[in-house]
Motif scaffolding. Structure first.
Motif: not given
Lengths: 357, 357, 357, 357
Positions: D174-177, D182-185, D187-194
């Motif tokens: 979980t804390e890796e991004n 905890p799912d890194q892929a 996570a990447a989409q979420m970060i891009a959206l935010i």
């Protein structure tokens, strides 16, 4: 678990005598109350150590810092947090106590209850904790003043020396002497006695009388939360208190019903009682007459004499009397009694807002 | 709002003296406790009116019915509800009181607080409410017995007549006379006095002493919920109580610290105190010694004499003394004091389970 | 320990499904409220088993008896106790369950938690307990009606069948059909679905929507006791509830702030919001707009089919489906949702009386 | 009145976003717990503003100072007070808000409720208050770790982007991004959206899933204080939360009983359930399976766009979007959800100590 008091006007205290600070959160103070911060300090100064020759010579400024709940000089309805930093701690004064149980202190019971003990100055069991009550009580008093209610206390007895009845004295004169007894002649005797006890390296018990004037009819709840039951709990929770009575109190044991009953009379359209053995409370609810009560304090347990005791392994040890302590607790306990009474009455004042449709 | 008591072992009472029933819910009794229902009834019988010539002659069977929380003779951990139906109500006995405020009763304060009043027998303010406490207290006593804790009370004073100190008498003899004083000679004097007062159509005050033996070290919480503070509240919440003291009590005022301190000694590997001015409690926490305390009761307010008072419009009225009432409350209050003490100790016993990791 | 709810308007419930009775004490109802006893019964009748073909066919009169707290048709300010006797208990229906743990029931968790279990009909965990809530909720509703506040609920979903949005329907038509959905066409579909599920000896989940109209601005407390947090707890405490949302709820996840924010407007001198994604609550405090919320119910765990499970020794057993149970819980849960909502709002209404000086 | 949480393990918070400090008292932590102060700070750092590009750029060190309750690295059983000073306050940033009511904030409701409002940064209604929860939650987590209970949370949805089911991912990641999924892929989409939403000067909603592993059977109390009811209240009390569900949640509406029931099986001598629609809780009491739940967060109300609103006199005003705020609240809310869950479970763990004799 033990550090909260009140139902609506509710306080939570924290802090040990030799930790960084003590303090209190007051939750449930209605919004819009004018808060005079200097008044809080004035009340703390009345309790402060080192204020006269008959109290402990320990020095603590007991400076209150308000962290929340007040904006533009008014309460906002959110929790009011007050912190008082500990200053003159001298923890080393207590190193000889690390393993010894002081007689009639809470050392042994805390050690057994918790399995761990902050031995420095009694930790949480120290009377220093009452400073937080006085700070919170000052806010309660401000709330009561708005409603015309006055809470006053004074020293009514030290050892065998007793003050006259409360309604024969001018309570406004309480602060005119260092023992806080409104009768100046009695006060002089009390001061002399305490001073002698101090020279004897001993301590002595005393009594404080509390009086609440201007209470409306209807404060107090039926059954368990009777006004005098809460007052009693509040007083008995103060360090060194051994007894509480209100109105006729223990003296009522000796009386007949025909003597003790308070006859109702109509006094210019207002229902009053002729006598006031009830102490202003009937069925646990205020009747508008003066509320008065007595609080008995034992002699301070710390004496400047050698005492036999045991250590935490049950081995006998001799405890040397040292440090800086009060020879009699009552002069400094007057503001504490007032604070606790104010907290009780303020809570019931707010609780009474929901009694009727 | 006032009808609940306790933190973990917690009770909620209800009921008026002249409604259909009174009762109590006990919430927080641990599962698995053997409940002897006949024991509850036996305790109620000790409080029941009409039990002897020195109590009220009103008849109430006070039969407890358990509605929940017990299965196969054991507590289930869910709320235990107990109902006691009202029987001998004679509401018409009270019709003359509909508008009059009885002196030193709660009539006036309830009327003002609520704007409405059940005038029949005092309604909620009637001492009949204490039957619910006794029923709940019986459950608490069963819990304490499991832990070897015994709660006992007795009449220690009526008017000027006093019993010897508690630790000089055999408390097992308390129930051997109708006034409930373990010293038979003193009991005889007390009974004679109460009987005389009754013939004089008057009432008289008294005192009850409570003793708790077998308490482990560590019951009670710091600061506000000190063991003796809760005991005091519990006792002061009983009808007609005017004062509470524990250990040295008001007598401690007269003592020096060097006299009052309870020295610790090692008694065969167990830490004990030589004396017990502390009343088994230090810093609000039990130290394993006997807990003892005194409770002062005023004379019953209902007397068989004419009294001057006012009605609800403030007009003077004469109240005739009639009905069936106790000339002295203490004999029947002994089980009530025990019940309240048991409720307090049971609650702290459970609270102490969470003090340590 | 779990059977009490509320802060000022506070209830305590008791009772097992197959003990002598269930009931409730309402403490904190202000004095002077007109109590129409037939209204309490009418609310209980809405919850009563056996009321229609789509509910359990078990028969219980659920007759409320008031034991205290009401005099001359008005609340007196003292605790109102209400008892509902259990009648059609058929404990023998449950003898096959004595040692078996029913899937998705509380049998196993109660047995482990308490070490003892009243297996008859679920004991304390039975939804029968909610009758006490409905009785108490009726008193709360009477209090709210005095202040112009209306609490209404209806079935908004059964399985896949959904009702239109609350503000497009006439909620007064909720009671016009046995499933309690104000849209009659949707109701007919829901009834057909439940009937089919019943014939299949199965059960199905559903949703109830609650709406509170007429709330003044200012109900709810900051931080932990937010209005919607208490509403959520109240709803989640109802048997079979799995979820709670208010205002935009889970749908708010998908929205942008620019879409979701409720703009303030001045509507004829009154501050209103243009939209109401906030569900009538901002910062945990009511803003005067409609409060609306959804409550998700799982399918009833008791099905008329054989199920594999284990007994209290961990041995596999087959449980036969028998007894009389609801194929879908939501029609009878509508008055329960209303009762819990009313208890929450009534409590906050009284709490709001102490927010300001 | 709203700023306390818990029954035995109980916290009291205080403080406004722009006052001198915020803080918390933890009362009821058992004595003898090892307190690693750096762990408290580590938890606070997870919540701290300015920790990544997708959170507010406001800087606060959020340094916790412990004032009481800890001695020699262990809890003493007395209240633990923690204070966090406010630093980067920039009160002038809020001067334009003095009289305007921000849409979907608590400005209007506080102003109406209290008649006075600390307009600087939302005052008490600011999410800054949750730092106190995180500090207290850290202590609760330390207590739970001793019993082998782990509380974890992660971001499971942002807008339309959803993470896989909790039991298909490795929660240790979980804390890796920076978005805490905890799912890194995903996570990447979420970060891009935010990040896109932030560039659009807007905000967006999200969901956090909480998981509690290692809970013993028996936590939770019957009727009102069901484990999931308290969890729900705890979550709903967090700023911006609009919904809560556990186990099957709202999805359970669509299921039949025959699908939804969790069959018991004997797994090597241990009673387990085959499926876990119950979410680890049956009848409000933990059954030893994973507890899992979802928490819905609305989009942050403060957006960097002009908004129409009214001032405290009801006059229309345009509010400029300025300041430093989170475009999406969920990444920083993960430790808050964990803290509240830990507080709930810790409290029930202690409460369960008194369930049985």
């Amino acid at each position: 678990m033990g550090s909260s008091y009140g139902t609506i006007f509710r306080i939570h205290t924290f802090g040990e005598s030799h930790g960084p600070a003590i303090g209190v959160i007051i939750d449930g103070c209605p919004a819009g109350l004018n808060i005079d911060e200097s008044y809080i300090q004035k009340e703390l100064d009345r309790r402060r150590p080192g204020q006269s020759k008959i109290t402990t010579q320990r020095k603590e400024a007991d400076q209150a810092r308000i962290l929340s709940g007040i904006f533009d000089g008014k309460s906002t309805g959110t929790p009011i947090a007050i912190v008082i930093d500990n200053e003159d701690q001298r923890s080393k004064d207590y190193s000889h106590l690390e393993n010894a149980f002081r007689p009639s202190h809470a050392d042994y019971t805390y050690a057994e209850k918790y399995g761990i003990r902050d031995h420095r100055g009694g930790g949480r069991s120290s009377a220093r904790e009452t400073a937080a009550r006085v700070a919170a009580g000052a806010i309660a008093k401000l709330l009561l003043q708005q409603s015309g209610i006055r809470v006053q206390a004074y020293v009514s007895q030290v050892g065998e020396i007793k003050a006259p009845a409360y309604n024969t004295m001018d309570l406004a004169k309480t602060e005119e002497n260092i023992v806080r007894c409104p009768d100046q002649a009695t006060a002089a005797q009390m001061i002399a006695l305490i001073d002698q006890v101090r020279l004897d390296r001993d301590t002595i018990g005393g009594m404080i009388t509390g009086v609440v004037k201007g209470t409306p009819v209807g404060l107090g709840e039926p059954v368990f939360d009777k006004l005098h039951a809460e007052l009693g709990k509040a007083m008995l929770s103060i360090n060194a208190v051994k007894g509480f009575e209100y109105g006729s109190g223990f003296g009522g044991i000796h009386l007949k019903g025909s003597q003790h009953n308070d006859a109702y009379v109509n006094e210019g359209g207002k229902i009053r009682t002729k006598t006031n053995y009830s102490g202003g409370i009937q069925g646990g609810i205020s009747n508008g007459e003066d509320i008065y009560f007595n609080v008995a304090f034992k002699p301070v347990a710390t004496i400047m004499q050698d005492q036999e005791t045991v250590d935490n392994e049950g081995q006998p040890v001799t405890l040397a009397g040292k440090g800086r302590h009060d020879p009699c607790v009552v002069p400094r306990a007057v503001p504490i009694v007032e604070a606790m009474a104010a907290l009780v009455i303020a809570d019931f004042l707010l609780r009474s807002r929901v009694s009727k449709i």
